[in-house]
Enzyme design. Structure first.
Site, PDB file in Angstrom:
ATOM      1  N   SER A 184      70.201  31.910  57.542  1.00  0.00           N
ATOM      2  CA  SER A 184      69.727  30.559  57.821  1.00  0.00           C
ATOM      3  C   SER A 184      69.225  29.802  56.602  1.00  0.00           C
ATOM      4  CB  SER A 184      68.630  30.620  58.881  1.00  0.00           C
ATOM      5  OG  SER A 184      67.559  31.419  58.434  1.00  0.00           O
ATOM      6  N   HIS A 212      71.959  30.967  64.670  1.00  0.00           N
ATOM      7  CA  HIS A 212      72.477  29.762  64.003  1.00  0.00           C
ATOM      8  C   HIS A 212      73.985  29.635  64.189  1.00  0.00           C
ATOM      9  CE1 HIS A 212      68.904  28.148  62.066  1.00  0.00           C
ATOM     10  NE2 HIS A 212      68.532  29.388  61.819  1.00  0.00           N
ATOM     11  N   LYS A 241      67.845  26.638  69.751  1.00  0.00           N
ATOM     12  CA  LYS A 241      68.617  25.905  68.728  1.00  0.00           C
ATOM     13  C   LYS A 241      69.741  25.109  69.412  1.00  0.00           C
ATOM     14  CE  LYS A 241      66.886  28.661  64.987  1.00  0.00           C
ATOM     15  NZ  LYS A 241      66.638  30.086  64.803  1.00  0.00           N
TER      16      LYS A 241
END
Ligand SMILES: *Cc1c(COP(=O)(O)O)cnc(C)c1O
Length: 394
Positions: A184, A212, A241
């Site tokens: 990340s 991610h 996310k």
């Protein structure tokens, strides 16, 4: 007591003196491409994990409202006592189907999913091999297990093979390679095809944390294994996310893995169930992500536009294609000064510096979203250009 507090005050002073102090700005609007702060009515946001722009999506809010009405606010129980609703099981089955696993288990956060994972499955006779840049929650999760621990330099496949041989030579019963699907701080992908080949050669399992990635990487957003065209044994991820931006994490894997973790995973057994509204919104998010080629197209077009414009302006970026785009600046002080200037110019970004990234590699990590317009991207590039000139970066 005063000795204790004075000690903390000295530690806090040292953090400030080293320019490593983090401050929080208060947002008074929903999370989106544009947000309102207490100090300013409209800033362009380039630091959220809101990849698909779903954090404030009407379909998710409607799903959450519906669940609030039908199931109330919260469960006041862990899952196994009286905290499981039909919505929880539906989400577990939905996420498992999305990432092509047998079943899944929900957690309050992916931090907890990674904390739950290793201790019940890997004991003294086993070995866990971890990429050096893995997320803090994987590192902590591994620490909780009694397995032998190995670490290899980020993405270094030769080093990984050496540790696999070492673990095998040491007589390990089970060996698992643990890696982020996307690192990340850099936006780099794990080399999953190579890792798969090495795992097969040395009879090891693979665990991937796809926080991610799930929702926007790979076909239909199924994540980094789908992108690489490989299967992995255990996948963890988050609903904080791309998949709604609200909260919650999961482990997806083969049935016996999930069944055992449901019996033994400590953050699962000893922590309250996710609220039904959050669970319902997450399921709506998977539906949108699976069908979301248009969102992914916009996201990656924005990333390409930002990269092209920033390189043309003279900035140093880490190369890649992920919507995490780090603008490299070097020293923490400079990253902070640039972030402050950008904030002043109405672009909300955050400086990242030691200990989150290595000393001397401070950066502003920008993150693109499908919610950004092309004009938003151009505004950000113009602001970076002005701030960069102001601070002698370009
Ligand atoms: C964000 C993140 C987590 C933590 O997820 P939460 O659901 O916010 O706890 C874990 N692992 C990785 C790689 C992440 O990026």
């Amino acid at each position: 007591m005063s000795e204790f507090l004075n000690g903390l005050a000295a530690e806090l002073d040292a953090i400030r003196a080293a320019s490593l102090w983090k401050t929080e700005r208060e947002i008074i609007s929903p999370q989106s491409a544009h947000v309102a702060l207490t100090t300013r009515p409209d800033v362009l946001n380039f630091c959220a994990n809101n990849y698909l722009g779903l954090a404030n999506h009407p379909a998710l809010i409607a799903a959450a409202r519906k669940a609030l009405d039908s199931h109330g606010l919260g469960m006041a129980s862990v899952r196994f006592i009286c905290g499981t609703t039909d919505l929880h099981r539906a989400l577990e089955q939905r996420i498992a189907r999305y990432v092509a696993m047998d079943d899944a288990l929900l957690f309050a956060a992916c931090f907890d999913a990674n904390g739950a994972l290793f201790e019940p499955l890997f004991g003294e006779q086993d070995a866990i091999i971890s990429d050096a840049l893995n997320h803090a929650s994987i590192i902590d999760g591994i620490r909780l297990s009694k397995a032998k621990r190995f670490r290899y330099a980020n993405g270094d496949m030769a080093a990984l093979e050496d540790t696999l041989k070492e673990a095998r030579a040491g007589g390990a019963r089970r060996i698992i390679i643990a890696t982020d699907g996307v690192f990340s701080m850099d936006g780099y992908f794990a080399k999953l095809a190579d890792i798969r080949a090495l795992a097969d050669r040395h009879d090891a399992l693979i665990m991937v944390d796809d926080c991610h990635a799930t929702g926007f990487i790979g076909p239909q957003g199924r994540g980094t294994p789908a992108r690489a065209g490989v299967t992995v044994d255990i996948l963890t991820g988050t609903f904080g996310k791309a998949l709604s931006g609200s909260a919650g994490g999961y482990i997806a894997a083969a049935q016996p893995v999930i069944d055992l973790l449901r019996q033994r995973g400590r953050p699962y057994l000893f922590s309250n169930a996710l609220p039904p509204a959050i669970v319902a919104a997450a399921r709506a998010a998977i539906d949108l992500a699976e069908q979301g080629d248009d969102l992914r197209e916009r996201l990656f077009a924005n990333a390409a536009r930002f990269r092209t414009g920033m390189v043309k302006a003279g900035f140093t970026l880490l190369p890649g294609e992920h919507p995490i785009i780090p603008v490299m600046l070097g020293e923490a002080r400079l990253a902070q000064a640039m972030a402050a200037k950008l904030n002043e110019l109405g672009v909300f970004v955050s400086g990242f510096f030691y200990p989150v990234v290595p000393q001397g590699q401070a950066r502003i990590r920008t993150q693109m979203s499908a919610a950004h317009s092309a004009a938003d991207i151009d505004t950000a590039i113009a602001a970076f250009t002005e701030a960069g000139r102001c601070h002698g970066v370009i």
